[in-house]
Design a protein around this motif. Structure first.
Motif, PDB file in Angstrom:
ATOM      1  N   THR A   1      -4.749   8.333   6.179  1.00  0.00           N
ATOM      2  CA  THR A   1      -5.257   6.961   6.205  1.00  0.00           C
ATOM      3  C   THR A   1      -6.710   6.972   6.641  1.00  0.00           C
TER       4      THR A   1
ATOM      5  N   ASP B   1     -10.035  -0.798   4.608  1.00  0.00           N
ATOM      6  CA  ASP B   1      -9.478   0.492   5.002  1.00  0.00           C
ATOM      7  C   ASP B   1      -8.244   0.843   4.187  1.00  0.00           C
ATOM      8  N   GLU B   2      -7.477  -0.163   3.785  1.00  0.00           N
ATOM      9  CA  GLU B   2      -6.311   0.117   2.945  1.00  0.00           C
ATOM     10  C   GLU B   2      -6.750   0.586   1.554  1.00  0.00           C
TER      11      GLU B   2
ATOM     12  N   LEU C   1       0.578   5.217  -2.710  1.00  0.00           N
ATOM     13  CA  LEU C   1      -0.245   6.294  -2.169  1.00  0.00           C
ATOM     14  C   LEU C   1      -0.028   7.607  -2.911  1.00  0.00           C
TER      15      LEU C   1
ATOM     16  N   TYR D   1      -5.703  -6.307  -0.220  1.00  0.00           N
ATOM     17  CA  TYR D   1      -5.762  -5.239   0.779  1.00  0.00           C
ATOM     18  C   TYR D   1      -7.041  -5.328   1.613  1.00  0.00           C
ATOM     19  N   SER D   2      -6.966  -4.729   2.785  1.00  0.00           N
ATOM     20  CA  SER D   2      -8.177  -4.607   3.612  1.00  0.00           C
ATOM     21  C   SER D   2      -9.036  -3.469   3.061  1.00  0.00           C
TER      22      SER D   2
ATOM     23  N   GLU E   1      -7.833   5.584   9.100  1.00  0.00           N
ATOM     24  CA  GLU E   1      -7.885   5.712  10.552  1.00  0.00           C
ATOM     25  C   GLU E   1      -7.577   7.136  11.019  1.00  0.00           C
TER      26      GLU E   1
ATOM     27  N   VAL F   1       0.820  -1.212   0.000  1.00  0.00           N
ATOM     28  CA  VAL F   1       0.000   0.000   0.000  1.00  0.00           C
ATOM     29  C   VAL F   1       0.854   1.262   0.000  1.00  0.00           C
ATOM     30  N   ASP F   2       1.893   1.288   0.814  1.00  0.00           N
ATOM     31  CA  ASP F   2       2.710   2.501   0.957  1.00  0.00           C
ATOM     32  C   ASP F   2       3.369   2.924  -0.352  1.00  0.00           C
TER      33      ASP F   2
ATOM     34  N   THR G   1      -7.824   4.077   1.915  1.00  0.00           N
ATOM     35  CA  THR G   1      -6.632   4.928   2.079  1.00  0.00           C
ATOM     36  C   THR G   1      -6.010   5.257   0.731  1.00  0.00           C
ATOM     37  N   ILE G   2      -5.892   4.259  -0.131  1.00  0.00           N
ATOM     38  CA  ILE G   2      -5.356   4.505  -1.477  1.00  0.00           C
ATOM     39  C   ILE G   2      -6.225   5.518  -2.206  1.00  0.00           C
TER      40      ILE G   2
END
Length: 733
Positions: free
Chosen positions: A138, A246-247, A108, A243-244, A140, A104-105, A250-251
């Motif tokens: 994110t 939330d991931e 982004l 990915y989850s 979160e 994921v990182d 986030t993207i």
């Protein structure tokens, strides 16, 4: 009667059906219901239903029905088998694709180019350019108000589907067909996961050798062909495997484009509201989420009311889906989001555009790095210029007038403090009349004629004849210049000729000192356009931009040295402390003697105190300047200075339509005065650096013979500070 037997009351016997089909009385005796049992009745025979004769079906109808049923069984059998095979293939392919997806990182920040953040002279951020990325947020860390607004608007079943929503796709196709479009045109029925897949371009990175530019690349990523939708579905399911939820969110939140060059919600929140995306209110979160459907149309910097209306719709959706209480929704609707002060300035407008255009291309317009630029802009002076123009136009111009104006304010060293490129000040990327409009300068060019005369040692009190003049110009014939009022004054001093903006004396002085000399001095002062070759040069027949003229006048104010207008003072890569380039001043080489510049300042002061520039006079402040009106009044100018600032105003129509009742001595001078009054508010006034003349002398002519090529060789042209610094950086010296 004693012998009579007493009768028992009649009581019905209780009978229970036994499992064997017989009934049992109170005495426990069993009574058979079969034949020959003399003690009971035969059970009643069940009535048989009357059979109706079966109607014979039409053989043809039966055959057709059977055929359709047979075909349906075949189609259904094939369909569900193919569907099962397709589902297995999609799951298998998606599983394989999921193994190739990066962490994921790593995805982004998907920008193909960098950002430029601009600060004013006090260090405050006022403008952004390029692709802004304010930092990673994110699911979160972002404000729940923003997260809930995105879910409510884009995909309320996001946390329940597996990446693709068949219900959503079917609904979208039905809506598109009902509205007369193709099944894939208009509403797409895409889930948030599918939208994220599009933002990632299904994992295909930007390659400049394949696409002409980013626009073409992004257009290809947004195509909605059937094959593209199929690949999008596979990629979306793969993302759900890798990915989850939330991931994925986030993207999406970091890669979405949200108008004004912002990529991601952190950059958008910082630009529009001046705060982090973790701090936005329900109203602000709704406004940011509203940008997703059409970033340019709903950008609050483009149309704040439209953006607020869109946000109100999203607030209602959030309430309906339980993300906001009725009280919270009511408060959000009663207090809609508003722009930060920096955003209200429309991202720096004309000045920021000019800085981007004048800086090194690989670190501004085509930067792949995140760059911090410190500039010369003074926001107090910028507001003064905008307010002054607005005041004069509202009071003096008729409604519906299309006349335009431009303003530049700078310090004597060339540091530009404010810039207005047109009547619409809250713009970005618009035509900048202060830096891009090439217009004839008219009489505002005359100071350079007298600068040439003074530099040769002539006194401002030297005399020249204001009498009829005819010059035979080769190839054009006789030319007879005339004064504005069609009058002749006989013998006049140079100072009076400039004060009253007389044309004939200016032409005679230019010829006396040499047209090449006048041309050289104007060029060295910063007039970079092609200057007229004939005697009309003295009357401003050449074209120039307003910023060039103001920079040239700054050269007169600072004592006769050339000035290059500049707006960039330092350029630093984000995260670094040492700047890649710095500019401390725009002052270059000397053009005329300092005493000559001081005498010229004295002459230009008289233009304001008793000449054509009277409307520019400011009580309690020494100012000097010059009016300018071109042939047929197509352009009107006033350029001048105090001891601290130089300012210029141009007025005219974009299509060169002649002005009606406007000269440089009129509205431009009034706008200039309003600007300078506001600029100097609260500042201690300083005297102009003037030098009064000693005694009158005859005009000295150029000592060389007046034939082609006999004028002094032009001095080398001053190199632009930006070009000079770039050569130093790149080692080109």
């Amino acid at each position: 009667m004693s012998g009579t037997k007493k009768r028992k009351p009649l009581v019905a016997e209780r009978r229970h059906t036994s499992k064997s089909g017989r009934t049992t009385g109170q005495s426990g005796r069993t009574r058979s219901g079969g034949p020959g049992s003399g003690g009971g009745r035969k059970p009643p025979r069940k009535p048989q239903a009357r059979r109706t004769p079966r109607r014979k079906r039409n053989p043809l109808v039966a055959a057709i029905t059977g055929l359709f049923y047979w075909i349906w069984r075949i189609v259904w059998g094939v369909f569900w088998r193919l569907g099962a095979i397709a589902a297995i293939l999609i799951i298998g392919i998606s599983a394989y694709v999921s193994l190739t997806l990066p962490p994921v990182d790593d995805i982004l920040d998907g920008r193909a180019r960098g950002s430029v953040t601009m600060m004013d002279r006090d260090g405050s951020v006022y403008a952004w350019r390029g692709d802004q990325f304010g930092g990673v947020v994110t699911a979160e860390s972002v404000s729940p108000n923003l997260k809930n607004a995105i879910i409510a608007t884009e995909d309320k079943r996001f946390y329940r589907h597996f990446g693709v929503s068949p219900r959503g796709i079917a609904s979208a196709i039905r809506i598109n067909m009902r509205e007369g479009r193709g099944p894939l045109e208009g509403h797409g029925g895409s889930t948030l996961t599918q939208q994220t897949a599009k933002l990632l371009c299904l994992g295909v990175p930007y390659d400049p050798t394949v696409w002409k530019n980013e626009t073409e690349y992004e257009a290809d990523c947004r195509r909605t062909t059937l094959w593209r939708k199929a690949k999008e579905a596979v990629y979306s399911v793969a993302m759900e495997m890798k990915y989850s939820k939330d991931e994925i969110l986030t993207i999406y939140m970091n890669r979405a484009y949200l108008g004004e060059g912002t990529r991601g919600f952190e950059a958008a929140s910082q630009l529009y509201f001046g705060k982090s995306a973790a701090e936005v209110s329900p109203a602000e979160g709704a406004m940011l989420a509203g940008l997703l459907v059409a970033p340019t149309r709903y950008a609050p910097t483009n149309n704040l009311q439209r953006s607020q209306d869109r946000a109100a719709t999203i607030v209602t959706l959030m309430e309906e889906q339980g993300y906001l209480t009725s009280a919270e929704a009511k408060d959000a609707l009663a207090h809609p989001a508003s722009l930060s002060q920096a955003a209200q300035q429309k991202a720096g407008g004309y000045f920021a555009d000019w800085v981007m255009a004048s800086g090194p291309e690989f670190l501004t317009r085509k930067t792949t790095e995140d760059v911090i630029i410190r500039t010369t802009l003074d926001q107090r002076i910028q507001r003064a210029a905008e307010d002054a123009m607005k005041t004069v136009f509202e009071e003096k111009l008729k409604d519906g007038s299309k006349v335009q104006a431009a303003i530049v304010v700078m310090s004597a060293d060339g540091a530009v403090r404010g810039m207005v490129g047109g009547r619409q000040t809250k713009v970005s990327g618009a035509f900048n009349r202060a830096t891009q409009a090439m217009r004839q300068t008219g009489s505002s060019f005359k100071p350079f004629v007298y600068a040439a005369a003074l530099d040769l040692g002539n006194s401002p009190l030297a005399t020249v004849e204001d009498t009829p003049l005819t010059i035979n110009i080769p190839g054009s014939g006789p030319w007879s210049p005339d004064n504005y009022d069609h009058k002749f004054r006989g013998t006049v001093t140079l100072a009076d000729a400039l004060k009253d903006s007389l044309n004939i004396p200016a032409v005679k002085v230019a010829q006396a000192v040499g047209l090449d000399n006048v041309r050289r001095i104007a060029s060295d002062f910063g007039i970079e356009s092609d200057l007229a070759q004939g005697p009309a040069l003295a009357l401003g027949a050449s074209e120039s931009t307003l910023i060039e003229m103001v920079g040239a006048y700054a050269g007169i104010l600072n004592g006769g040295s050339s000035v290059t207008p500049y707006g960039l003072t330092s350029l630093t890569l984000q995260g670094e402390t040492e700047p890649l380039m710095e500019i401390e001043t725009g002052i270059g080489e000397r053009v005329i003697r300092e005493p000559a510049a001081r005498e010229l300042t004295w002459m230009m002061r008289r233009v304001v105190t008793g000449g054509t520039g009277g409307r520019a006079a400011i009580e309690g402040l020494e100012v000097a300047g010059k009016t300018g009106t071109t042939q047929a009044a197509r352009d009107a100018w006033f350029v001048g200075f105090s001891a601290d600032y130089v300012a210029g105003v141009w007025m005219g129509y974009d299509d060169n339509t002649p002005l009606t009742g406007v000269t440089g001595a009129g509205l431009p001078a009034e706008i200039w005065r309003e600007v300078m009054v506001r600029v100097h508010e609260g500042l201690e006034p300083h005297p102009l650096p003037m030098l009064a003349p000693a005694a009158p002398e005859p005009v000295q002519q150029q000592p060389q013979p007046s034939y082609p090529g006999a004028a002094p060789a032009p001095a080398p042209r001053q190199e632009n500070p930006v070009e000079r610094l770039l050569k130093d950086i790149l080692g080109l010296n």
